[in-house]
Write a protein that holds these residues in place. Sequence first.
Motif: not given
Length: 295
Positions: A140-143, A172-173, A210-218
């Motif tokens: 799901s889209h990160p909240v 976190w970026m 301005r903060i980003y939360c990123r979830l990533q796979q291959k």
Amino acid sequence: MMFFCVTLLTLFSFMKFQSAGLTVVGPEAALVAVAGEDLVLPCFIKPNTSAVDMTVEWMRLEDVTSLVHLYKDHEDRNEKQAQSYRRRTSLFKEELQKGNASLKLSSLRVSDEGEYKCLVEDKSWYDDITVHVTVEAQGSHPVITMESYDHSGGINLVCESRGWNPEPEVLWMNREGDTLPAEDTQIHRDTEGFSVKHRITVYDYSDSNRIYCRLQQKHHMMESEVIINSKVFDAWKWVVGISVSACLIAVGWIVTAVICYKKELQRQIVEYEFIKKKKFAGKNNFILNTVETLM
């Protein structure tokens, strides 16, 4: 008994490798598919030989009693099929005569990931192969939510998402794309995949909030953004100021109450001593009068 077992194993071995050198072949590498899609698990008899009169059985290696699909006596026999595979499996019936015993698995789920055995059996022969299946799922889209204020003046943020497979990397970026040092990560896995919670404490950096939360796979990546206005940090300072003032007022009331209580207690003690002395003096006068009368 041991002789019987050895004889039985020898017989099975003989059955497996006779019939003109027939073998069952399949993919050497693992099959990778995305949840929700359909997947074909290859299984062929070589050289090409009709499997119409044979038995084709697909099962999970994790549990050999978990029947995935059974073809026997020219028809599907799925009365004992595992509940999770009901109405989701099929063979290519028109291809059986060409030795194609492949299985079509519809609407892939994360729980379908694992090893499958394709067993093809004739009256005097059998062989099998193992197919490994990997199911990728984009969660799901990160909240991002604000969890609490930090005692040092920062704000505690938490990023949540669920339904990933395999486990995603969480970052976190800031607005420049630099990775920020994060805190604890909570990971939980169920039949739908991995659920993650990732926390970070941020501070007032003027125009860099301005903060980003990123979830990533291959093959997949999702990202959410939050902009923290400096007024939020000002509000925290105001809350802290109000809290401190409230504490000071409360302490002042407590100190005042203690002082008043001590004064009242002291007054009562003085009053008690006065009454006590007065009673004692009256008692002495009574004794003196009595003595004078007797005399």
